[in-house]
Design a protein around this motif. Structure first.
Motif, PDB file in Angstrom:
ATOM      1  N   SER A  99       0.827  -1.211   0.000  1.00  0.00           N
ATOM      2  CA  SER A  99       0.000   0.000   0.000  1.00  0.00           C
ATOM      3  C   SER A  99       0.857   1.255   0.000  1.00  0.00           C
ATOM      4  CB  SER A  99      -0.947  -0.003   1.205  1.00  0.00           C
ATOM      5  OG  SER A  99      -0.247  -0.108   2.428  1.00  0.00           O
ATOM      6  N   ARG A 100       1.952   1.263   0.777  1.00  0.00           N
ATOM      7  CA  ARG A 100       2.835   2.428   0.799  1.00  0.00           C
ATOM      8  C   ARG A 100       3.526   2.617  -0.547  1.00  0.00           C
ATOM      9  NH1 ARG A 100       5.808   4.098   5.061  1.00  0.00           N
ATOM     10  NH2 ARG A 100       6.674   5.536   3.510  1.00  0.00           N
ATOM     11  N   MET A 101       4.016   1.524  -1.126  1.00  0.00           N
ATOM     12  CA  MET A 101       4.701   1.626  -2.405  1.00  0.00           C
ATOM     13  C   MET A 101       3.752   2.067  -3.514  1.00  0.00           C
ATOM     14  SD  MET A 101       7.954   1.262  -2.636  1.00  0.00           S
ATOM     15  CE  MET A 101       9.435   0.485  -1.982  1.00  0.00           C
ATOM     16  N   ARG A 102       2.541   1.568  -3.518  1.00  0.00           N
ATOM     17  CA  ARG A 102       1.587   1.953  -4.557  1.00  0.00           C
ATOM     18  C   ARG A 102       1.270   3.443  -4.482  1.00  0.00           C
ATOM     19  NH1 ARG A 102      -3.578  -0.360  -4.488  1.00  0.00           N
ATOM     20  NH2 ARG A 102      -3.760   0.135  -6.701  1.00  0.00           N
ATOM     21  N   SER A 103       1.058   3.950  -3.283  1.00  0.00           N
ATOM     22  CA  SER A 103       0.724   5.368  -3.145  1.00  0.00           C
ATOM     23  C   SER A 103       1.925   6.249  -3.475  1.00  0.00           C
ATOM     24  CB  SER A 103       0.213   5.664  -1.731  1.00  0.00           C
ATOM     25  OG  SER A 103       1.208   5.390  -0.755  1.00  0.00           O
ATOM     26  N   THR A 104       3.127   5.804  -3.097  1.00  0.00           N
ATOM     27  CA  THR A 104       4.336   6.584  -3.384  1.00  0.00           C
ATOM     28  C   THR A 104       4.607   6.626  -4.882  1.00  0.00           C
ATOM     29  OG1 THR A 104       5.269   5.956  -1.241  1.00  0.00           O
ATOM     30  CG2 THR A 104       6.785   6.839  -2.881  1.00  0.00           C
ATOM     31  N   ALA A 105       4.487   5.479  -5.542  1.00  0.00           N
ATOM     32  CA  ALA A 105       4.716   5.426  -6.991  1.00  0.00           C
ATOM     33  C   ALA A 105       3.682   6.254  -7.742  1.00  0.00           C
ATOM     34  CB  ALA A 105       4.700   3.984  -7.469  1.00  0.00           C
ATOM     35  N   ALA A 106       2.434   6.232  -7.279  1.00  0.00           N
ATOM     36  CA  ALA A 106       1.389   7.022  -7.934  1.00  0.00           C
ATOM     37  C   ALA A 106       1.671   8.519  -7.813  1.00  0.00           C
ATOM     38  CB  ALA A 106       0.035   6.686  -7.330  1.00  0.00           C
ATOM     39  N   ALA A 107       2.282   8.915  -6.702  1.00  0.00           N
ATOM     40  CA  ALA A 107       2.583  10.336  -6.495  1.00  0.00           C
ATOM     41  C   ALA A 107       3.814  10.796  -7.273  1.00  0.00           C
ATOM     42  CB  ALA A 107       2.784  10.603  -5.002  1.00  0.00           C
ATOM     43  N   HIS A 108       4.617   9.838  -7.770  1.00  0.00           N
ATOM     44  CA  HIS A 108       5.855  10.182  -8.487  1.00  0.00           C
ATOM     45  C   HIS A 108       5.942   9.341  -9.757  1.00  0.00           C
ATOM     46  CE1 HIS A 108       7.346  12.435  -4.974  1.00  0.00           C
ATOM     47  NE2 HIS A 108       6.791  11.481  -4.259  1.00  0.00           N
ATOM     48  N   PRO A 109       5.099   9.599 -10.735  1.00  0.00           N
ATOM     49  CA  PRO A 109       5.026   8.740 -11.924  1.00  0.00           C
ATOM     50  C   PRO A 109       6.263   8.775 -12.814  1.00  0.00           C
ATOM     51  CG  PRO A 109       3.669  10.702 -12.206  1.00  0.00           C
ATOM     52  CD  PRO A 109       4.112  10.698 -10.773  1.00  0.00           C
ATOM     53  N   ASP A 110       7.139   9.768 -12.641  1.00  0.00           N
ATOM     54  CA  ASP A 110       8.333   9.862 -13.487  1.00  0.00           C
ATOM     55  C   ASP A 110       9.580   9.317 -12.802  1.00  0.00           C
ATOM     56  OD1 ASP A 110       8.379  11.855 -11.572  1.00  0.00           O
ATOM     57  OD2 ASP A 110       9.350  13.329 -12.872  1.00  0.00           O
ATOM     58  N   VAL A 111       9.413   8.655 -11.657  1.00  0.00           N
ATOM     59  CA  VAL A 111      10.544   8.099 -10.909  1.00  0.00           C
ATOM     60  C   VAL A 111      10.704   6.617 -11.260  1.00  0.00           C
ATOM     61  CG1 VAL A 111      11.328   7.459  -8.585  1.00  0.00           C
ATOM     62  CG2 VAL A 111      10.503   9.774  -9.025  1.00  0.00           C
ATOM     63  N   ASP A 112      11.959   6.159 -11.323  1.00  0.00           N
ATOM     64  CA  ASP A 112      12.267   4.792 -11.735  1.00  0.00           C
ATOM     65  C   ASP A 112      12.502   3.827 -10.585  1.00  0.00           C
ATOM     66  OD1 ASP A 112      12.531   5.337 -14.702  1.00  0.00           O
ATOM     67  OD2 ASP A 112      14.022   6.721 -13.908  1.00  0.00           O
ATOM     68  N   VAL A 113      12.995   4.329  -9.451  1.00  0.00           N
ATOM     69  CA  VAL A 113      13.372   3.475  -8.327  1.00  0.00           C
ATOM     70  C   VAL A 113      12.851   4.100  -7.039  1.00  0.00           C
ATOM     71  CG1 VAL A 113      15.253   2.272  -7.163  1.00  0.00           C
ATOM     72  CG2 VAL A 113      15.521   2.944  -9.560  1.00  0.00           C
ATOM     73  N   PHE A 114      12.241   3.277  -6.183  1.00  0.00           N
ATOM     74  CA  PHE A 114      11.690   3.753  -4.914  1.00  0.00           C
ATOM     75  C   PHE A 114      12.286   2.967  -3.762  1.00  0.00           C
ATOM     76  CE2 PHE A 114       8.603   4.597  -8.193  1.00  0.00           C
ATOM     77  CZ  PHE A 114       8.164   5.878  -7.917  1.00  0.00           C
ATOM     78  N   GLN A 115      12.745   3.697  -2.733  1.00  0.00           N
ATOM     79  CA  GLN A 115      13.245   3.103  -1.498  1.00  0.00           C
ATOM     80  C   GLN A 115      12.460   3.671  -0.329  1.00  0.00           C
ATOM     81  OE1 GLN A 115      16.674   1.150  -0.260  1.00  0.00           O
ATOM     82  NE2 GLN A 115      14.755   0.857   0.845  1.00  0.00           N
TER      83      GLN A 115
END
Length: 292
Positions: A99-115
């Protein structure tokens, strides 16, 4: 946005089951798990997956052992969604990871890697931090949410790789554009991340622990420390990367690669163990990593 969780498997079956159960326990059901067994010699593993009754879980077994790098490639190839995690078979997702990763990725659609935030555990699941982990988590990891792009991303990771590879979420298209390097099995994660940075990619970090990373004493990276191959690979990689950064005019990244401060400190930190238990080649390589 479904998150694909692709797991290249080789290791302790008990830890594998704990990792799978952590995926099944997510508070957000929008995920898919693919486990790729690299012929681990234990009949209980296929039997365990045969007993699961969840259509989101797929288990496959390679016809022969292909090794870590090729099995990582197969994990990437198995992804069908826009975002993928290459999960370690001994690591643990906390219930809010998806759930955290999905919301973070949705807020930053132009980012390639999430930590997101990570804690470190030992083989029994208890809290554990090596010296390297203390440096990563206390000195190198940003204190607040931050996005790094291009040279900023490269420079940050060349000063010291503060990411925890199995916890990362990737944009699948970017991960497929940039292949793993066959000649760098121990630092293939860092090499791929730096390649993403050189390709103009971006990394986003947010605090808040959602992942438990298991650190073992007898991992592949620990064995390569005692025979010296890791040190040789690191020196060669940083030199080549400094040259590449110079050719791009990325002077801050070049300086970070040439100084490779954390790499040198790591060589010094493990030197006592290498002197006690390592091969003569490992001793020479550790000294070269720290001082040359």
């Amino acid at each position: 946005m479904t998150i694909d969780i692709c797991m290249p498997y080789w290791g302790d079956p008990g830890e594998l089951r704990v990792a799978v159960e952590s995926v099944l326990s997510q508070d957000d059901p929008d995920w898919r798990l693919v486990v790729i067994d690299d012929c681990y010699p234990d009949d209980s593993v296929p039997a365990y997956f045969a007993g699961l009754r969840d259509a989101r879980v797929t288990y496959t077994r390679n016809e022969r052992n292909v090794g870590i790098t090729e099995n990582f490639r197969r994990a990437v190839a198995a992804a069908r969604s826009t975002h993928v995690v290459i999960l370690g078979s001994d690591d643990i997702l906390h219930p809010t990871y998806v759930s955290r990763m999905r919301s973070t990725a949705a807020a930053h659609p132009d980012v390639d890697v999430f930590q997101l935030g990570v804690e470190v555990i030992d083989g029994e699941g208890g809290a554990r931090r090596s010296l390297a982990d203390e440096v990563k988590l206390r000195l190198l990891t940003p204190r607040s949410a931050k996005t790094l792009r291009g040279e900023d991303m490269a420079r940050s990771l060349l000063v010291g790789d503060w990411l925890y590879w199995p916890s990362l979420l990737f944009r699948t298209v970017r991960l497929r554009e940039i292949d793993f390097r066959d000649d760098l099995p121990i630092i293939l994660d860092l090499a791929l991340l730096i390649d993403i940075a050189f390709a103009g990619g971006a990394l986003h970090y947010e605090p808040g622990v959602v992942f438990s990373y298991r650190r073992h004493n007898e991992s592949l990276s620990q064995k390569t420390i005692l025979d010296g191959t890791r040190f040789d690979d690191e020196r060669a990689y940083y030199r080549a990367t400094a040259a590449l950064a110079a050719s791009r005019g990325w002077h801050r990244a070049r300086r970070a690669a040439r100084l490779r401060i954390m790499s040198r400190l790591h060589g010094l930190a493990v030197l006592p163990a290498v002197l006690r238990r390592g091969t003569p080649a490992a001793r020479r390589a550790a000294l070269a990593l720290a001082f040359r």
